[in-house]
Design a protein around this motif. Structure first.
Motif, mmCIF file in Angstrom:
data_model
loop_
_atom_site.group_PDB
_atom_site.id
_atom_site.type_symbol
_atom_site.label_atom_id
_atom_site.label_comp_id
_atom_site.label_asym_id
_atom_site.label_seq_id
_atom_site.Cartn_x
_atom_site.Cartn_y
_atom_site.Cartn_z
ATOM 1 N N ILE A 145 -22.359 -0.247 -19.804
ATOM 2 C CA ILE A 145 -21.870 0.072 -18.460
ATOM 3 C C ILE A 145 -23.034 0.443 -17.544
ATOM 4 C CG2 ILE A 145 -20.496 1.725 -17.165
ATOM 5 C CD1 ILE A 145 -18.728 1.767 -19.821
ATOM 6 N N ASN A 146 -23.913 1.309 -18.049
ATOM 7 C CA ASN A 146 -25.044 1.728 -17.233
ATOM 8 C C ASN A 146 -25.942 0.544 -16.896
ATOM 9 O OD1 ASN A 146 -27.667 3.805 -16.899
ATOM 10 N ND2 ASN A 146 -25.656 4.578 -16.361
ATOM 11 N N GLY A 147 -26.150 -0.336 -17.861
ATOM 12 C CA GLY A 147 -26.968 -1.524 -17.629
ATOM 13 C C GLY A 147 -26.387 -2.382 -16.524
ATOM 14 N N ILE A 148 -25.079 -2.542 -16.542
ATOM 15 C CA ILE A 148 -24.446 -3.364 -15.507
ATOM 16 C C ILE A 148 -24.513 -2.655 -14.151
ATOM 17 C CG2 ILE A 148 -22.192 -4.198 -14.738
ATOM 18 C CD1 ILE A 148 -21.794 -5.051 -17.740
ATOM 19 N N ILE A 149 -24.335 -1.349 -14.174
ATOM 20 C CA ILE A 149 -24.482 -0.600 -12.925
ATOM 21 C C ILE A 149 -25.886 -0.794 -12.357
ATOM 22 C CG2 ILE A 149 -24.652 1.729 -11.962
ATOM 23 C CD1 ILE A 149 -22.353 2.546 -13.811
ATOM 24 N N LEU A 150 -26.877 -0.834 -13.232
ATOM 25 C CA LEU A 150 -28.259 -0.998 -12.771
ATOM 26 C C LEU A 150 -28.596 -2.459 -12.481
ATOM 27 C CD1 LEU A 150 -30.121 1.478 -15.141
ATOM 28 C CD2 LEU A 150 -29.460 1.844 -12.789
ATOM 29 N N GLY A 151 -27.642 -3.332 -12.649
ATOM 30 C CA GLY A 151 -27.863 -4.714 -12.227
ATOM 31 C C GLY A 151 -28.224 -5.700 -13.334
ATOM 32 N N LEU A 152 -28.037 -5.314 -14.583
ATOM 33 C CA LEU A 152 -28.301 -6.262 -15.675
ATOM 34 C C LEU A 152 -27.035 -7.056 -15.988
ATOM 35 C CD1 LEU A 152 -30.258 -4.061 -18.236
ATOM 36 C CD2 LEU A 152 -31.184 -5.858 -16.796
ATOM 37 N N THR A 153 -27.228 -8.215 -16.595
ATOM 38 C CA THR A 153 -26.056 -8.952 -17.048
ATOM 39 C C THR A 153 -25.725 -8.518 -18.470
ATOM 40 O OG1 THR A 153 -27.388 -10.717 -17.952
ATOM 41 C CG2 THR A 153 -26.653 -10.974 -15.676
ATOM 42 N N LYS A 154 -24.491 -8.791 -18.885
ATOM 43 C CA LYS A 154 -24.041 -8.383 -20.205
ATOM 44 C C LYS A 154 -24.903 -9.025 -21.294
ATOM 45 C CE LYS A 154 -19.589 -6.932 -21.766
ATOM 46 N NZ LYS A 154 -18.230 -6.787 -21.332
ATOM 47 N N LYS A 155 -25.248 -10.293 -21.049
ATOM 48 C CA LYS A 155 -26.019 -11.047 -22.029
ATOM 49 C C LYS A 155 -27.391 -10.393 -22.231
ATOM 50 C CE LYS A 155 -27.553 -15.697 -22.765
ATOM 51 N NZ LYS A 155 -28.576 -16.182 -21.857
ATOM 52 N N ARG A 156 -27.973 -10.029 -21.111
ATOM 53 C CA ARG A 156 -29.299 -9.448 -21.154
ATOM 54 C C ARG A 156 -29.290 -8.097 -21.888
ATOM 55 N NH1 ARG A 156 -34.065 -10.336 -20.034
ATOM 56 N NH2 ARG A 156 -35.471 -8.740 -19.256
ATOM 57 N N ILE A 157 -28.233 -7.325 -21.638
ATOM 58 C CA ILE A 157 -28.134 -6.038 -22.330
ATOM 59 C C ILE A 157 -27.986 -6.274 -23.833
ATOM 60 C CG2 ILE A 157 -26.873 -3.868 -22.493
ATOM 61 C CD1 ILE A 157 -25.799 -4.531 -19.662
ATOM 62 N N GLN A 158 -27.164 -7.280 -24.180
ATOM 63 C CA GLN A 158 -26.982 -7.623 -25.587
ATOM 64 C C GLN A 158 -28.340 -7.908 -26.244
ATOM 65 O OE1 GLN A 158 -23.381 -8.102 -26.585
ATOM 66 N NE2 GLN A 158 -24.497 -7.319 -28.345
ATOM 67 N N GLU A 159 -29.161 -8.677 -25.533
ATOM 68 C CA GLU A 159 -30.482 -9.029 -26.058
ATOM 69 C C GLU A 159 -31.358 -7.793 -26.276
ATOM 70 O OE1 GLU A 159 -30.700 -13.208 -23.577
ATOM 71 O OE2 GLU A 159 -32.212 -11.651 -23.217
ATOM 72 N N ARG A 160 -31.278 -6.876 -25.323
ATOM 73 C CA ARG A 160 -32.181 -5.729 -25.376
ATOM 74 C C ARG A 160 -31.573 -4.509 -26.047
ATOM 75 N NH1 ARG A 160 -36.549 -6.186 -20.980
ATOM 76 N NH2 ARG A 160 -37.575 -6.202 -22.980
ATOM 77 N N TYR A 161 -30.332 -4.631 -26.480
ATOM 78 C CA TYR A 161 -29.594 -3.482 -26.996
ATOM 79 C C TYR A 161 -30.370 -2.725 -28.081
ATOM 80 C CZ TYR A 161 -25.993 -0.741 -29.272
ATOM 81 O OH TYR A 161 -25.304 0.282 -29.831
ATOM 82 N N ASP A 162 -30.883 -3.477 -29.063
ATOM 83 C CA ASP A 162 -31.593 -2.823 -30.169
ATOM 84 C C ASP A 162 -32.834 -2.081 -29.690
ATOM 85 O OD1 ASP A 162 -29.753 -3.602 -32.022
ATOM 86 O OD2 ASP A 162 -30.785 -5.482 -32.503
ATOM 87 N N ASP A 163 -33.564 -2.721 -28.766
ATOM 88 C CA ASP A 163 -34.750 -2.071 -28.205
ATOM 89 C C ASP A 163 -34.390 -0.765 -27.515
ATOM 90 O OD1 ASP A 163 -36.283 -4.127 -29.023
ATOM 91 O OD2 ASP A 163 -36.429 -5.120 -27.068
ATOM 92 N N ILE A 164 -33.304 -0.822 -26.763
ATOM 93 C CA ILE A 164 -32.893 0.360 -25.995
ATOM 94 C C ILE A 164 -32.574 1.516 -26.939
ATOM 95 C CG2 ILE A 164 -31.094 1.295 -24.481
ATOM 96 C CD1 ILE A 164 -30.891 -1.498 -23.204
ATOM 97 N N VAL A 165 -31.788 1.206 -27.976
ATOM 98 C CA VAL A 165 -31.388 2.267 -28.907
ATOM 99 C C VAL A 165 -32.599 2.792 -29.665
ATOM 100 C CG1 VAL A 165 -29.964 2.805 -30.910
ATOM 101 C CG2 VAL A 165 -29.112 1.268 -29.154
ATOM 102 N N LYS A 166 -33.464 1.885 -30.058
ATOM 103 C CA LYS A 166 -34.615 2.283 -30.849
ATOM 104 C C LYS A 166 -35.561 3.147 -30.018
ATOM 105 C CE LYS A 166 -38.028 0.340 -33.921
ATOM 106 N NZ LYS A 166 -39.170 -0.432 -33.421
ATOM 107 N N PHE A 167 -35.798 2.706 -28.799
ATOM 108 C CA PHE A 167 -36.702 3.474 -27.945
ATOM 109 C C PHE A 167 -36.145 4.870 -27.682
ATOM 110 C CE2 PHE A 167 -38.633 4.876 -24.007
ATOM 111 C CZ PHE A 167 -39.964 4.568 -24.227
ATOM 112 N N ALA A 168 -34.820 4.961 -27.528
ATOM 113 C CA ALA A 168 -34.195 6.255 -27.257
ATOM 114 C C ALA A 168 -34.087 7.121 -28.516
ATOM 115 C CB ALA A 168 -32.814 6.052 -26.639
ATOM 116 N N GLU A 169 -34.407 6.531 -29.693
ATOM 117 C CA GLU A 169 -34.319 7.243 -30.979
ATOM 118 C C GLU A 169 -32.907 7.777 -31.224
ATOM 119 O OE1 GLU A 169 -37.315 10.238 -30.735
ATOM 120 O OE2 GLU A 169 -38.854 8.803 -30.146
ATOM 121 N N LEU A 170 -31.912 6.956 -30.933
ATOM 122 C CA LEU A 170 -30.532 7.431 -31.042
ATOM 123 C C LEU A 170 -29.700 6.622 -32.027
ATOM 124 C CD1 LEU A 170 -29.652 8.208 -27.325
ATOM 125 C CD2 LEU A 170 -29.815 9.823 -29.187
ATOM 126 N N GLU A 171 -30.373 5.948 -32.969
ATOM 127 C CA GLU A 171 -29.654 5.068 -33.880
ATOM 128 C C GLU A 171 -28.454 5.749 -34.536
ATOM 129 O OE1 GLU A 171 -32.913 5.458 -33.844
ATOM 130 O OE2 GLU A 171 -33.988 3.582 -34.101
#
Lengths: 421, 274
Positions: free
Chosen positions: A116-142
Motif C-alpha cells: 500500500i505504501n509503495g503504491i501511495i509513493l507511486g510504485l506499481t504493484k509489479k515493481r513492489i513485487q520485484e523489490r519486496y525481498d530487498d525491502i524486507v531484508k533492508f528493514a531487517e523485519l523478516e
C-alpha cells in the motif's frame, strides 16, 4: 543541468487568531475570504525570497536553527505544499523522506503495508513485487513482516518506512531529519544507501542538524536563517560559520545559565555536599583577556577561579577539580594532594585559581566539579556537576581527549590539505 | 475539469489499493470479521422492522398491487435502507476523511481528491455486499411478488447515487476543513433527511399523498428519486418515474462539478489546516 531550480520562493503561513476566523459559512462565501489572498499582517513569513539551483548528481544540505524554514523548504520541494510566490522547477521522480511510514495503517500487516505504501509513493504493484525481498531484508523485519504494524517499535516502523521510500528509486531524494530515530546500526546503513545514491548520480537534498553527517555527505551547504539564505557554499566553510554563529549566541546564554546554576547550587544537596567548614563559592571561568566565558576552543588557555572561605583554621585540606563529559565520563581529575602540594594552613577568605594551558578535549558540553576536602576524603564542600561549559573545535575528531599529532607521508602518497576553509 | 478527471484515472490503482486497505482494516481484530458487513444492515433492519412494522404499523399498506405488510414491509424497508446507509455513512465519513488521513496530506505528495473518492467507494462496497441479502430475502420471503427483469436496471440507480454522493462528499470534506462545525450540523441534517426521504414509508402511501406541501418537498429531494429507483427495480418491478432519473442525474452532475471545483480551489489550504 539543474534538476532542481528554486526561484525567489516566498511562503507565508496564516497566523492563527480566532478574531479572523470566519464566523459562519455564509460570511466566508459572501466576503470571499476563503479564496482571497491573505492580508500581510495576518501572516507569518516562513521563507522570504529563497533562490538556489542544484546540479545533477550533487548533494546539497540545508542547515539552520529551528524555525529557519528548512522543513518548509523541503515540503515545497516535495510538492506537498505550494509556495505563496516564486517558482520551483524539478525534473524527475522525487521521493521525500519527510516522515517515514506516513501512510502506514496500524491494523494491517507489514507486508500489506509495503504494497500500500509503495503504491501511495507511486510504485506499481509489479515493481513492489520485484523489490519486496530487498525491502524486507533492508528493514531487517523478516520475522515480523506478517504482524500488524501497530505492534512494531518506532525503530522498526522507521526502518520499514525508510526501506520502502528508498526503493522508490527516485531521481531526486529529499531527506528531512528522519535518521534521528534510527539506532546505532541502522543509521550507518542508511548513510551507506544514501552514498550509493550519490554514486549513481542521483540528486539529494538533505536537511539535518547533524553537522558532521552534513559535512560528510554534501557537496554544498545552504544555511537558512529566518527564511533567507544566510550563506551558501563549500560544506566546511558554511558549517564552521554556522557553528561560530551558534557559539556566539550560546555564549550569552551560557553566561546566564552559569549564574542560575550558581543560585540553584546552594539548595541542591545532590549536587553539593560537605561540612562547610571551608566553603567554595563564586566559581568562574575566565579567558586569557580576563573575560568571563563558558565556551572555549579545544586549544584555548583559560583560568578556573573560585573563592574560598574558611570559617576556622584548618591544617588538612585539599583542593580538587574534575571535568566530566556529557555522558558522565570523567575526562580529567586532579587535586593539590595528588600534585604533591602539602597543606599548611587556611584561614578566612581567599581565592584559588587554576590556570589551564589547553583542554585538548573534543567538541561537546562538559561538567566541572570543584571541591575542598581533607586528605582522607572528608568533604568540606563538594560541588558536583554544577558548572557546565562547552568546547568547540573545528575538527570533528572523536573520542574523549584530543591527542596532539601531525601526519607525515612518504613521497608516493599524495594528500592535499584542504585550504578551502 | 475533464483534464483533471482524466488525471484521476492515473490514480485508479492507488484508489483500488486504498479502498481494499480500508475494507481489510475495517473489521481486523473483530471476531466476526467481514461478516459484519452483512450483520450490520441486518441488525438495523431488525430494529426498524420492529419499530415501524410492529409498533407503528401505519406506514404499511397496499401499493402497486403489492402488500407492504409484515415481512414484505421489512423487505421494502431494507430496499431503501441499504442505499441510504451508503449515502449517510459516506457523508459522515467524508467530514472526517481528510483529518484521519492528515498524515498523507501533510507528509507525502498525494492527490488529495483520492481520499473522498476512496471513502465513497468503500461505503459502496459495503452497500453492494448487502445486495445479495436483499435478493435472497425477496426470493425466499417475498409474499405475492418476486424479482422482475427490472432488477437489471439497478446499476443506473447506483451510478446516479454515486455521482450525487460524490459531489456532496467533495463539498463536505473540503468545507469541514475550514468549518469543523459542519460535522455536527451534518449528523443532525442526515437524521432529518432520512425521515424526509421515502425509506420507512412508500412515497405513494395515501397518508403521505394527502399532504401536498410534503409531497412537493419529497419531489425536490434528489434522494427520493434515487431511493425510489431501488424500490421500483427491486420491489415493485416497474419504473413509472423513469423521467425523474435523468433529471436527478443532471442535478448530481451539477453538484459533482461544483463540489469538485470548490475542493480543487481549497486544495492548497488543506496542508496547513488539517
Amino acid at each position: 543541468m539543474y534538476p532542481v531550480i528554486v526561484e525567489d520562493i516566498k511562503k507565508y503561513y496564516k497566523k492563527y487568531s480566532h478574531k479572523h476566523k470566519f464566523l459562519t459559512l455564509k460570511s466566508a462565501f459572501v466576503k470571499r475570504t476563503l479564496f482571497d489572498d491573505l492580508e500581510k499582517d495576518e501572516t507569518f513569513e516562513a521563507l522570504s525570497g529563497v533562490d538556489f539551483k542544484v546540479e545533477k548528481g550533487k548533494t546539497v544540505s540545508i542547515i539552520g536553527e529551528n524555525g529557519s524554514g528548512k522543513s518548509t523548504m523541503l515540503k515545497l520541494l516535495a510538492g506537498i505544499s505550494k509556495p505563496t510566490s516564486g517558482n520551483i522547477i524539478t525534473e524527475g521522480r522525487i521521493s521525500a523522506l519527510i516522515e517515514l511510514g506516513a501512510g502506514f495503517h496500524p491494523e494491517i500487516s507489514g507486508r500489506e503495508n509495503i504494497f500500500i505504501n509503495g503504491i501511495i509513493l507511486g510504485l506499481t504493484k509489479k515493481r513492489i513485487q520485484e523489490r519486496y525481498d530487498d525491502i524486507v531484508k533492508f528493514a531487517e523485519l523478516e520475522e515480523f513482516i506478517e504482524n500488524p504494524v501497530k505492534t512494531y517499535s518506532s525503530g522498526m516502523h522507521m526502518r520499514l518506512g525508510f526501506s520502502i521510500a528508498i526503493n522508490v528509486d527516485p531521481d531526486i531524494l529529499l531527506i528531512d531529519e528522519v535518521l534521528a530515530v534510527g539506532d546505532a546500526s541502522f543509521v550507518p546503513k542508511c548513510l551507506d544507501k544514501i552514498n550509493e545514491f550519490k554514486r549513481r548520480g542521483k540528486t539529494i537534498i538533505f536537511v539535518s542538524h547533524d553537522l558532521s553527517t552534513v559535512e560528510r555527505i554534501s557537496d554544498e551547504v545552504i544555511w537558512l536563517k529566518e527564511g533567507k539564505i544566510e550563506k551558501q557554499g563549500y560544506p566546511k566553510r558554511i558549517t564552521d560559520a554556522y557553528l561560530e554563529y551558534i557559539g556566539k549566541k550560546d555564549e550569552v546564554k551560557a553566561g546566564e545559565k552559569h549564574k542560575k546554576e550558581e543560585a540553584d547550587a546552594a539548595q541542591n544537596k545532590e549536587k553539593r555536599w560537605g561540612s562547610k567548614e571551608i566553603e567554595i563559592s563564586n566559581l568562574k571561568m575566565i579567558d586569557k583577556s580576563g573575560k568571563e566565558k563558558y565556551i572555549y576552543e579545544s586549544d584555548e588557555p583559560f583560568t578556573i577561579e573560585f573563592d574560598v572561605d574558611a570559617k576556622q583554621q584548618e591544617k588538612d585540606f585539599v583542593f580538587g577539580v574534575g571535568i566530566y563529559n556529557s555522558e558522565g565520563t570523567l575526562c580529567y581529575g586532579s587535586n593539590t594532594h595528588i600534585e604533591d602540594y602539602k597543606a599548611a594552613l587556611i584561614e578566612g577568605k581567599g581565592k584559588v585559581k587554576i590556570h589551564v594551558q589547553a583542554l585538548h578535549l573534543i567538541n561537546g558540553t562538559y561538567f566541572l566539579d570543584a571541591a575542598v576536602h581533607k586528605r582522607d576524603g572528608y568533604p568540606f564542600d563538594y560541588h558536583h556537576f554544577q558548572y557546565t561549559f562547552r568546547v568547540t573545535s573545528t575538527f570533528r575528531d572523536v573520542g574523549i581527549s584530543r591527542v596532539y599529532h601531525d601526519w607525515e607521508f612518504s613521497k608516493n602518497i599524495r594528500l592535499q590539505k584542504d585550504e578551502n576553509l | 475539469m475533464i483534464k483533471k478527471l482524466k488525471e484521476l484515472l492515473k490514480y485508479r490503482q492507488l484508489i483500488v489499493t486504498l479502498v481494499s486497505r480500508e475494507l481489510k482494516a475495517r473489521y481486523r481484530g473483530t471476531v466476526l470479521g467481514f461478516l459484519w458487513s452483512f450483520a450490520n444492515p441486518l441488525l438495523l433492519l431488525l430494529v426498524y422492522s420492529v419499530v415501524f412494522g410492529v409498533i407503528l404499523p401505519q406506514s404499511s399498506g397496499r401499493i402497486e398491487d403489492v402488500h407492504i405488510k409484515g415481512i414484505n414491509y421489512s423487505i421494502f424497508l431494507f430496499t431503501g435502507l441499504l442505499p441510504w446507509i451508503w449515502f449517510a455513512s459516506s457523508m459522515l465519513d467524508s467530514a472526517n476523511v481528510l483529518f484521519v488521513h492528515g498524515n498523507l496530506i501533510k507528509k507525502i505528495r498525494f492527490p488529495i481528491e483520492v481520499l473522498p473518492i476512496m471513502n465513497v467507494l468503500t461505503n459502496m462496497v459495503h452497500f453492494l455486499l448487502g445486495l445479495p441479502i436483499l435478493v435472497l430475502f425477496i426470493l425466499f420471503f417475498g409474499k405475492d411478488f418476486s424479482l422482475t427483469w427490472w432488477v437489471f436496471f439497478f446499476p443506473v440507480a447506483v451510478l446516479v447515487q454515486f455521482v450525487f454522493t460524490m459531489g456532496l462528499c467533495f463539498l463536505v470534506s473540503a468545507l469541514t476543513v475550514h468549518f469543523r462545525d459542519l460535522r455536527d450540523i451534518l449528523a443532525n441534517l442526515l437524521t432529518l433527511w432520512f425521515f424526509a426521504t421515502p425509506i420507512i414509508y412508500p412515497f405513494m402511501n395515501p397518508m403521505v399523498q394527502e399532504k401536498k406541501g410534503f409531497v412537493t418537498a419529497l419531489l425536490l429531494n434528489p434522494m427520493t428519486h434515487i431511493i425510489e429507483a431501488y424500490q421500483y427495480t427491486f420491489f415493485f418491478g416497474s419504473l413509472p418515474h423513469w423521467k425523474k432519473i435523468p433529471v436527478t442525474l443532471v442535478v448530481g452532475l451539477f453538484l459533482f462539478y461544483v463540489g469538485y471545483l470548490i475542493f480543487d480551489r481549497l486544495r492548497d489550504t488543506f496542508v496547513e489546516e488539517v
